[in-house]
Write an enzyme that holds these catalytic residues in place. Sequence first.
Site, PDB file in Angstrom:
ATOM      1  N   ASP A  44       0.827  -1.210   0.000  1.00  0.00           N
ATOM      2  CA  ASP A  44       0.000   0.000   0.000  1.00  0.00           C
ATOM      3  C   ASP A  44       0.865   1.266   0.000  1.00  0.00           C
ATOM      4  O   ASP A  44       0.354   2.371  -0.144  1.00  0.00           O
ATOM      5  CB  ASP A  44      -1.012  -0.004   1.159  1.00  0.00           C
ATOM      6  N   SER A  45       2.208   1.095   0.104  1.00  0.00           N
ATOM      7  CA  SER A  45       3.125   2.234  -0.061  1.00  0.00           C
ATOM      8  C   SER A  45       2.950   2.863  -1.438  1.00  0.00           C
ATOM      9  O   SER A  45       3.372   3.996  -1.666  1.00  0.00           O
ATOM     10  CB  SER A  45       4.577   1.800   0.135  1.00  0.00           C
ATOM     11  N   LYS A 113      -1.296  -9.431   2.927  1.00  0.00           N
ATOM     12  CA  LYS A 113      -0.571  -8.938   4.096  1.00  0.00           C
ATOM     13  C   LYS A 113      -1.473  -7.949   4.820  1.00  0.00           C
ATOM     14  O   LYS A 113      -2.166  -7.160   4.182  1.00  0.00           O
ATOM     15  CB  LYS A 113       0.746  -8.261   3.699  1.00  0.00           C
ATOM     16  N   GLU A 183       8.975  -3.997  10.765  1.00  0.00           N
ATOM     17  CA  GLU A 183       9.331  -2.683  10.215  1.00  0.00           C
ATOM     18  C   GLU A 183       9.816  -1.710  11.275  1.00  0.00           C
ATOM     19  O   GLU A 183       9.146  -1.472  12.283  1.00  0.00           O
ATOM     20  CB  GLU A 183       8.122  -2.086   9.463  1.00  0.00           C
TER      21      GLU A 183
HETATM   22  N1  LIG Z   1       8.971   5.388  -0.488  1.00  0.00           N
HETATM   23  C1  LIG Z   1       8.557   4.745   0.638  1.00  0.00           C
HETATM   24  N2  LIG Z   1       9.404   3.915   1.266  1.00  0.00           N
HETATM   25  C2  LIG Z   1       9.029   3.256   2.398  1.00  0.00           C
HETATM   26  O1  LIG Z   1       9.832   2.454   2.943  1.00  0.00           O
HETATM   27  C3  LIG Z   1       7.721   3.473   2.919  1.00  0.00           C
HETATM   28  C4  LIG Z   1       6.857   4.336   2.190  1.00  0.00           C
HETATM   29  N3  LIG Z   1       7.300   4.961   1.087  1.00  0.00           N
HETATM   30  N4  LIG Z   1       5.563   4.506   2.581  1.00  0.00           N
HETATM   31  C5  LIG Z   1       5.004   3.628   3.579  1.00  0.00           C
HETATM   32  C6  LIG Z   1       5.978   3.384   4.662  1.00  0.00           C
HETATM   33  C7  LIG Z   1       6.330   4.616   5.450  1.00  0.00           C
HETATM   34  N5  LIG Z   1       7.696   4.361   5.856  1.00  0.00           N
HETATM   35  C8  LIG Z   1       8.500   5.293   6.545  1.00  0.00           C
HETATM   36  C9  LIG Z   1       8.376   6.635   6.277  1.00  0.00           C
HETATM   37  C10 LIG Z   1       9.160   7.570   6.920  1.00  0.00           C
HETATM   38  C11 LIG Z   1      10.079   7.160   7.878  1.00  0.00           C
HETATM   39  C12 LIG Z   1      10.881   8.210   8.559  1.00  0.00           C
HETATM   40  O2  LIG Z   1      11.248   9.182   7.961  1.00  0.00           O
HETATM   41  N6  LIG Z   1      11.174   8.045   9.861  1.00  0.00           N
HETATM   42  C13 LIG Z   1      11.965   8.991  10.631  1.00  0.00           C
HETATM   43  C14 LIG Z   1      11.158   9.853  11.591  1.00  0.00           C
HETATM   44  C15 LIG Z   1       9.797  10.216  11.169  1.00  0.00           C
HETATM   45  C16 LIG Z   1       9.004  11.006  12.199  1.00  0.00           C
HETATM   46  O3  LIG Z   1       9.402  11.120  13.370  1.00  0.00           O
HETATM   47  O4  LIG Z   1       7.931  11.510  11.822  1.00  0.00           O
HETATM   48  C17 LIG Z   1      12.918   8.223  11.507  1.00  0.00           C
HETATM   49  O5  LIG Z   1      14.045   8.737  11.738  1.00  0.00           O
HETATM   50  O6  LIG Z   1      12.543   7.165  11.996  1.00  0.00           O
HETATM   51  C18 LIG Z   1      10.204   5.796   8.146  1.00  0.00           C
HETATM   52  C19 LIG Z   1       9.439   4.880   7.472  1.00  0.00           C
HETATM   53  C20 LIG Z   1       8.163   3.114   5.294  1.00  0.00           C
HETATM   54  N7  LIG Z   1       7.279   2.903   4.139  1.00  0.00           N
HETATM   55  C1  LIG Z   2       7.391  -1.806   2.802  1.00  0.00           C
HETATM   56  C2  LIG Z   2       6.390  -2.875   2.901  1.00  0.00           C
HETATM   57  C3  LIG Z   2       6.627  -3.791   4.044  1.00  0.00           C
HETATM   58  C4  LIG Z   2       4.964  -2.425   2.806  1.00  0.00           C
HETATM   59  O1  LIG Z   2       4.124  -2.750   3.609  1.00  0.00           O
HETATM   60  C5  LIG Z   2       4.567  -1.570   1.673  1.00  0.00           C
HETATM   61  O2  LIG Z   2       5.356  -1.347   0.727  1.00  0.00           O
HETATM   62  O3  LIG Z   2       3.415  -1.111   1.683  1.00  0.00           O
HETATM   63 MG   LIG Z   3       2.258  -1.733   3.371  1.00  0.00          MG
END
Ligand SMILES: Nc1nc(=O)c2c([nH]1)NC[C@@H]1CN(c3ccc(C(=O)N[C@@H](CCC(=O)O)C(=O)O)cc3)CN21
Ligand SMILES: CC(C)C(=O)C(=O)O
Ligand SMILES: [Mg+2]
Length: 259
Positions: A44-45, A113, A183
């Site tokens: 769903d990303s 999933k 994750e």
């Molecule tokens: N392009 C993309 N890649 C991904 O891996 C992904 C998505 N989109 N969309 C759905 C989720 C969202 N994900 C994410 C998105 C942002 C952070 C991130 O930037 N985390 C920061 C802090 C964020 C905060 O505090 O708001 C960190 O340092 O953990 C981590 C995972 C992983 N997934």
């Molecule tokens: C990154 C994976 C685990 C996911 O759930 C997604 O792409 O939506």
């Molecule tokens: Mg997902």
Amino acid sequence: MTITVSHIARWKQEGRSIAVLTAWDYLSAQIIDAAGIDVVLVGDSLAMTVLGYDTTVPLTLDEIIHHAKAVRRGLSQAMMVVDLPFMSYQVSIEQALTNAGRLVKETGAQAVKLEGGYPEMVATVARLTQLGIPVMGHVGLTPQSVNQFGGFRKQGKTAESADRIVAEAQALEQAGAFSIVLEHIPTEVAERITKLLTIPTIGIGAGNSCDGQVLVTSDVLGLSDWQPPFAQPLVDLRSQAIHAVQQFCQQVRQTPPEE
Ligand SMILES: Nc1nc(=O)c2c([nH]1)NC[C@@H]1CN(c3ccc(C(=O)N[C@@H](CCC(=O)O)C(=O)O)cc3)CN21
Ligand SMILES: CC(C)C(=O)C(=O)O
Ligand SMILES: [Mg+2]
């Protein structure tokens, strides 16, 4: 499809790591299938990477079905797993069965999933697997709960929350999940879960102890305009594409229209 749940189960026993990437259409599916990926996730990303939403929350079941059907046509060997979108499975077990059934029947998904390992979701996973729909679990940072978490924050940082995630993973295995995504949790927590479980753990931002790794394909290819801190692009396709388009514009403008 040549890869099935049986391969996935066997590979953990053999110590063979499982490579998982996302796809969102025929083209992206063909590319990662040709490269020999084991499992393709229609995640769903895609709401964020290809539809431009800020989170995965707005994505609908009909939207992911449209994309998953295109992905399916691009695969010849990888196993296909499709994410159930937010609020397409949490309302009741009946809702989850109906909508997981639609994913399997309409898209050719071999598994679905879903996010969460709390008791109601564990019961849903038990029912789905009982009916013959394999389920991949997903704990830790579950992006569909972004509004509850207050951002895409790392989970399992305190002893209590780490223990809760470990217990959720164990409950999902008990319920019959065939694998589980971990994750954005500390490496030590992912390592604990991986050692405790018989089913393979697939990590994203969860260290190198997991039985497999998953990333969003547009992050690996450097196509995304942004990526999470744990995703390291292996090529910069975005700048290469911009450069190619600039060349095309230049070539066209160099040649005035003929009289
Ligand atoms: N392009 C993309 N890649 C991904 O891996 C992904 C998505 N989109 N969309 C759905 C989720 C969202 N994900 C994410 C998105 C942002 C952070 C991130 O930037 N985390 C920061 C802090 C964020 C905060 O505090 O708001 C960190 O340092 O953990 C981590 C995972 C992983 N997934
Ligand atoms: C990154 C994976 C685990 C996911 O759930 C997604 O792409 O939506
Ligand atoms: Mg997902």
